[in-house]
Design an enzyme around this catalytic site. Structure first.
Site, PDB file in Angstrom:
ATOM      1  CE  LYS A 177      13.413  43.046   2.233  1.00  0.00           C
ATOM      2  NZ  LYS A 177      13.469  43.163   0.777  1.00  0.00           N
ATOM      3  CB  SER A 231      25.274  39.885   2.463  1.00  0.00           C
ATOM      4  OG  SER A 231      24.658  40.969   3.115  1.00  0.00           O
ATOM      5  N   GLY A 235      23.455  40.487   7.744  1.00  0.00           N
ATOM      6  CA  GLY A 235      23.114  39.573   8.842  1.00  0.00           C
ATOM      7  C   GLY A 235      23.643  40.090  10.172  1.00  0.00           C
ATOM      8  CD  GLU A 252      20.907  29.080   7.334  1.00  0.00           C
ATOM      9  OE1 GLU A 252      22.032  28.925   6.808  1.00  0.00           O
ATOM     10  OE2 GLU A 252      20.480  28.365   8.244  1.00  0.00           O
ATOM     11  CB  CYS A 286      24.828  30.658   0.542  1.00  0.00           C
ATOM     12  SG  CYS A 286      23.392  29.632   0.728  1.00  0.00           S
ATOM     13  CD  GLU A 387      28.906  34.388  -0.032  1.00  0.00           C
ATOM     14  OE1 GLU A 387      28.466  35.396   0.552  1.00  0.00           O
ATOM     15  OE2 GLU A 387      28.335  33.293  -0.031  1.00  0.00           O
TER      16      GLU A 387
HETATM   17  P1  ADP Z   1      22.550  40.440  -1.201  1.00  0.00           P
HETATM   18  O1  ADP Z   1      23.810  41.187  -1.205  1.00  0.00           O
HETATM   19  O2  ADP Z   1      22.695  39.011  -1.533  1.00  0.00           O
HETATM   20  O3  ADP Z   1      21.426  41.106  -1.897  1.00  0.00           O
HETATM   21  P2  ADP Z   1      21.535  41.346   1.306  1.00  0.00           P
HETATM   22  O4  ADP Z   1      21.963  40.885   2.647  1.00  0.00           O
HETATM   23  O5  ADP Z   1      21.776  42.761   0.937  1.00  0.00           O
HETATM   24  O6  ADP Z   1      22.193  40.334   0.323  1.00  0.00           O
HETATM   25  O7  ADP Z   1      20.001  41.059   1.083  1.00  0.00           O
HETATM   26  C1  ADP Z   1      19.297  39.977   1.620  1.00  0.00           C
HETATM   27  C2  ADP Z   1      17.944  40.457   2.093  1.00  0.00           C
HETATM   28  O8  ADP Z   1      18.155  41.398   3.135  1.00  0.00           O
HETATM   29  C3  ADP Z   1      17.138  41.203   1.037  1.00  0.00           C
HETATM   30  O9  ADP Z   1      15.775  40.898   1.175  1.00  0.00           O
HETATM   31  C4  ADP Z   1      17.394  42.653   1.352  1.00  0.00           C
HETATM   32  O10 ADP Z   1      16.365  43.500   0.935  1.00  0.00           O
HETATM   33  C5  ADP Z   1      17.458  42.599   2.870  1.00  0.00           C
HETATM   34  N1  ADP Z   1      18.192  43.722   3.481  1.00  0.00           N
HETATM   35  C6  ADP Z   1      19.180  44.483   2.963  1.00  0.00           C
HETATM   36  N2  ADP Z   1      19.577  45.408   3.834  1.00  0.00           N
HETATM   37  C7  ADP Z   1      18.829  45.266   4.949  1.00  0.00           C
HETATM   38  C8  ADP Z   1      18.774  45.920   6.214  1.00  0.00           C
HETATM   39  N3  ADP Z   1      19.563  46.921   6.504  1.00  0.00           N
HETATM   40  N4  ADP Z   1      17.891  45.463   7.125  1.00  0.00           N
HETATM   41  C9  ADP Z   1      17.095  44.417   6.847  1.00  0.00           C
HETATM   42  N5  ADP Z   1      17.087  43.759   5.683  1.00  0.00           N
HETATM   43  C10 ADP Z   1      17.948  44.163   4.736  1.00  0.00           C
END
Ligand code: ADP
Length: 513
Positions: A177, A231, A235, A252, A286, A387
């Site tokens: 995804k 993020s 994570g 990561e 990052c 960050e």
């Molecule tokens: P950023 O703030 O850099 O966009 P995110 O951690 O929100 O970082 O996004 C990184 C990836 O994680 C993206 O592909 C996003 O769609 C996905 N993501 C965001 N929220 C969730 C969640 N609750 N569960 C799984 N994946 C997620």
């Protein structure tokens, strides 16, 4: 303006719309009126279909000899090389970074394809002596199973390649995804894989938003491993869900990386490194150098020159060859950068350059922010601890190597650090003392190469590494194999083989050799 491209999910070797028919748009952050592509906004049912496809493909793929699996990666590398310019241009339109950097992103995927294809003829385990006679011992790598991958927007082709290629070579199948802001570059990668002869179901792409598709993937019981880059907050959630589902989890996450500039540094070099480290990719890496810790003796000179050079940086559309910094990925990220500028001011840091969004005619329609420099930042300020993921550099004073190391380490992250010095002893000392997964001497905090381990300590990761042979540890299970050709029952730790055990004074007759 070109018509938006209609893109689909890739499941079981077919290009499919989402079951619900819902879609989402991908827009150019340098010109937000421009819709580049329409993607499915998938849901749980699409994830379920993709996981089923990956599960069905697994038995055949894991039995396919690794050198044969590798042939697909060799072909992918060639396809990516042939289309590098097109993919890079599309990436700049999708993600914003300047074209040279987008080319670098595609190049990383190419390098990773060659490297992991080579692993197809290695995937080394160990052969090792058994403690028992006429017994053979070795360890082999086995795939983990169905791997769910969740990737961010800042390296939209490179990061998917860092995950997909090692997973494939180890015999796993994949559901990926990509980030909702940048699915197009990942789509191009999957298209290249499809053209290279990928068997049905081995890699599946499901586009959509994190809370919907990402969360469904992490929760799906048919997924054995999650590899996530993004993020720290997300994570953490991913990690907790994986823990309760007993899934292997590779994370990561963020960084608060430091460049240390000592008084004996080559200041010209340090200056170039600081500019590239802090403002490359508009600070949206990052590994970006968001803290620059400078020795008092050269602090003023460095700061003057840093400001002077930053003034010359041009912010604009990444396709324009004169641009140094492209746009910020989206409005939410811009607002985060703006908030941190306010936080820095409230904390009493001195804003000496930038600090504003750019809305003039040259920047109309895009999401742009000036490169921004705070000085007289103290190590505990939030702008020096958290960050930001934008073009904001905090310049901090230090009075020597030890204090610089202490400042450098005193954050919750541990991704990348660098030192500029002409003293080899101090460079090695810092290399040993910095608690980070990546360390540079006389180079900025960014610029990882694909054959070395990538990842960080503390809040930057969870102990795994991406890239290089280290990635194989994420995507394989060790199987220890013992083959006893003695023809009798031998018991490890119990059967006495030779009489040479401690405490036995006289060798016994060697049996069964
Ligand atoms: P950023 O703030 O850099 O966009 P995110 O951690 O929100 O970082 O996004 C990184 C990836 O994680 C993206 O592909 C996003 O769609 C996905 N993501 C965001 N929220 C969730 C969640 N609750 N569960 C799984 N994946 C997620």
């Amino acid at each position: 303006m070109d018509k938006p491209k209609t893109c689909r999910n890739y499941i079981r070797g077919e290009w499919l719309e989402s079951r619900s028919g819902n879609v989402m748009e991908v827009r150019n952050p340098a010109a937000t009126d421009e819709v580049l592509a329409i993607f499915p906004r998938s849901g749980e049912e699409d994830v379920a279909q993709a996981v089923e496809a990956a599960s069905e493909a697994l038995p055949h793929w894991r039995r396919t000899p690794a050198p044969k699996r590798a042939e697909i990666l060799f072909r992918v590398a060639q396809i990516l090389e042939e289309r590098k310019e097109f993919f890079a241009t599309e990436m700049t339109r999708e993600m914003g970074k300047v074209l040279k950097e987008s080319r670098g992103d595609v190049q990383e995927a190419i390098d990773m394809a060659w490297f992991m294809a080579g692993e197809g003829r290695r995937l080394y385990g160990q052969t090792t002596p058994s403690e028992l006679a006429n017994k053979f011992a070795m360890s082999l790598r086995e795939p983990v199973g169905v791997c769910g991958m969740i990737t961010p927007w800042n390296f939209p082709m490179a990061i998917p390649s860092w995950k997909i290629f090692p997973a494939m070579i180890c015999g796993n199948t994949v559901v990926i995804k990509p980030a909702e802001d940048t699915p197009l570059s990942c789509y191009h990668l999957i298209q290249a894989l499809a053209e290279a002869g990928l068997p049905r179901g081995v890699v599946n792409l499901v586009a959509g938003v994190g809370e919907e598709v990402g969360a469904a993937l992490v929760n799906h019981p048919g997924v054995h491993l999650i590899s996530f880059t993004g993020s720290t907050e997300t994570g953490r959630q991913v990690s907790m869900t994986c823990a309760s589902g007993m899934k292997r989890c590779h994370l990561e996450m963020g960084g608060k990386n430091v460049i240390i500039i000592l008084e004996d540094a080559n200041l010209d070099l340090a200056l170039q490194g600081a500019l590239w480290g802090a403002f490359g990719t508009s600070g949206q890496r990052c590994t970006a150098a968001s803290r620059i810790v400078v020795h008092n003796h050269v602090y003023e000179e460095f700061l003057d020159r840093f400001i002077g050079s930053t003034e010359k940086l041009r912010v604009g559309n990444g396709l324009d060859p004169g641009t140094h910094l492209g746009p910020i990925i989206n409005r939410a990220q811009l607002s985060k950068v703006q908030q941190y500028v306010q936080i820095g001011l409230q904390e009493g840091a001195r804003l000496v350059f930038g600090g504003h969004t750019l809305n003039g005619p040259e920047h109309a329609g895009g999401i742009f922010h000036e490169p921004t420099i705070f000085c007289e930042v103290t190590p505990q300020m939030r702008i020096a601890q958290e960050e930001i993921f934008g073009p904001v550099a905090s310049v901090i004073r230090c009075d020597g190597l030890e204090s610089a190391i202490a400042i450098g380490n005193n954050v919750s992250y541990g991704l990348s650090a660098s030192i500029y010095t002409s003293d080899i002893q101090r460079a090695f000392h810092a290399m040993r003392e910095m608690n980070t997964g990546i360390f540079y001497v006389n180079a900025p905090t960014i610029g990882a190469e694909i054959h070395l381990p990538f990842g960080g300590t503390k809040g930057s990761g969870n102990g795994h590494r991406e890239a290089g042979v280290a990635a194989l540890e994420v995507y394989s299970e060790w199987k220890a194999v013992y083959i006893d050709y003695s023809g009798r029952l031998q018991k490890a730790q119990i059967s006495d083989y030779s009489g040479f055990r401690a405490g036995v004074s006289r060798p016994r007759r060697m049996e069964n050799l």
